[in-house]
Design a protein around this motif. Sequence first.
Motif, PDB file in Angstrom:
ATOM      1  N   ASP A 195      40.270  42.979  28.108  1.00  0.00           N
ATOM      2  CA  ASP A 195      38.926  42.756  27.579  1.00  0.00           C
ATOM      3  C   ASP A 195      38.271  41.660  28.404  1.00  0.00           C
ATOM      4  N   ASP A 197      35.038  41.183  28.507  1.00  0.00           N
ATOM      5  CA  ASP A 197      33.802  40.756  27.853  1.00  0.00           C
ATOM      6  C   ASP A 197      33.966  39.405  27.174  1.00  0.00           C
ATOM      7  N   HIS A 199      43.294  49.061  24.343  1.00  0.00           N
ATOM      8  CA  HIS A 199      41.981  48.432  24.225  1.00  0.00           C
ATOM      9  C   HIS A 199      41.401  48.241  25.623  1.00  0.00           C
ATOM     10  N   SER A 200      40.137  48.650  25.822  1.00  0.00           N
ATOM     11  CA  SER A 200      39.488  48.509  27.120  1.00  0.00           C
ATOM     12  C   SER A 200      38.032  48.098  26.925  1.00  0.00           C
ATOM     13  N   ARG A 201      37.657  46.938  27.506  1.00  0.00           N
ATOM     14  CA  ARG A 201      36.275  46.466  27.448  1.00  0.00           C
ATOM     15  C   ARG A 201      35.883  45.871  28.803  1.00  0.00           C
ATOM     16  N   ASN A 202      34.910  46.481  29.456  1.00  0.00           N
ATOM     17  CA  ASN A 202      34.339  45.937  30.689  1.00  0.00           C
ATOM     18  C   ASN A 202      35.417  45.618  31.729  1.00  0.00           C
ATOM     19  N   THR A 256      34.191  52.399  24.438  1.00  0.00           N
ATOM     20  CA  THR A 256      32.790  52.176  24.812  1.00  0.00           C
ATOM     21  C   THR A 256      32.595  52.295  26.323  1.00  0.00           C
ATOM     22  N   CYS A 313      30.958  51.287  17.216  1.00  0.00           N
ATOM     23  CA  CYS A 313      30.656  50.666  18.517  1.00  0.00           C
ATOM     24  C   CYS A 313      30.548  51.716  19.621  1.00  0.00           C
ATOM     25  N   SER A 314      31.152  52.859  19.413  1.00  0.00           N
ATOM     26  CA  SER A 314      31.123  53.944  20.400  1.00  0.00           C
ATOM     27  C   SER A 314      29.855  54.776  20.310  1.00  0.00           C
ATOM     28  N   CYS A 368      32.535  46.936  13.589  1.00  0.00           N
ATOM     29  CA  CYS A 368      32.114  48.183  14.250  1.00  0.00           C
ATOM     30  C   CYS A 368      31.464  49.218  13.346  1.00  0.00           C
TER      31      CYS A 368
END
Length: 295
Positions: free
Chosen positions: A111, A113, A144-147, A173, A194-195, A222
């Motif tokens: 993550d 972000d 989990h994957s963010r930016n 996302t 959030c998606s 979310c």
Amino acid sequence: MEIKKKLRLFDIAANLSDHSFTKIPGDVEQVVGRSFDSGVRKLLLAAGEIRDTEVSYQLCSRFPGCFTTVGVHPCRAKAAAASFETYFSELEKLFARCKDKVVAVGECGLDFDRLEYSSKEEQLKVFPPHFALAEKYDLPMYLHSRNCEAEFLELVKSQIHRVRKGGVVHSFTGSENEMKELVAAGLFIGFNGCSLRTRENLDVVKATPLDRILLETDAPYCEIRKNSEGFALLGQFHYETKAKSDHKFLKKGRNEPCRTTEVLDVVAKVKGVSTEVLAEMSYLNSCKLFGVDLN
């Protein structure tokens, strides 16, 4: 709100160990009761640190149809990285204590972000060992994957062959390219509020193969907010949130597993399928992935 009783759902991300659910005696019982009344037959109480799993396991022991995970959320990687061997030794002990309710390794991943919680270096140290745990205990990954598309894809594609049961990237996302790469690697994609925030998010949902979609709320976070693109698509399954103490009403500002029906409603409309078809397919896929019975 009328619920179609024949629907059966699996919320693959319900953070019931969160303080917002546990601080008031009897509150979590009402939350679980509302989820079952809405058609959510099973709940995965996602965990991101040792304390989460311990609390979630206690809840799983009280409520049928509830399961949990063991792992380190990327935003909590700092503590695990500082005492790496000790922390992962404690995770191993958790598997032994809670193995009858643990169905996945995670929540783990990257993550970028929220680097104020854990640095890239700390996250990149803590994430890879989870694949070894999944291989050892023959469990799927809960990711989990963010930016972090490039780094995340590189790690997953280099390690996922070790995990016989695959896994899911929850609360997705990311881009359409990232989704396609993950699906090609044999993974499922989890969608929640959030998606569904932007037009680009909805385009990714539309492009995701129907048989790779899992549903979730990520409660208490979310929710589908009024300013999101997905909100305009809500129909018969929309909950009116009211700030009342009566157990019939949801607490303002707190998402709950019963609202899996809202995610179902929006995703079904985006995909152009019935809620019945999407509910049953996602339910069967979730049960198969996590190795739990269909009842």
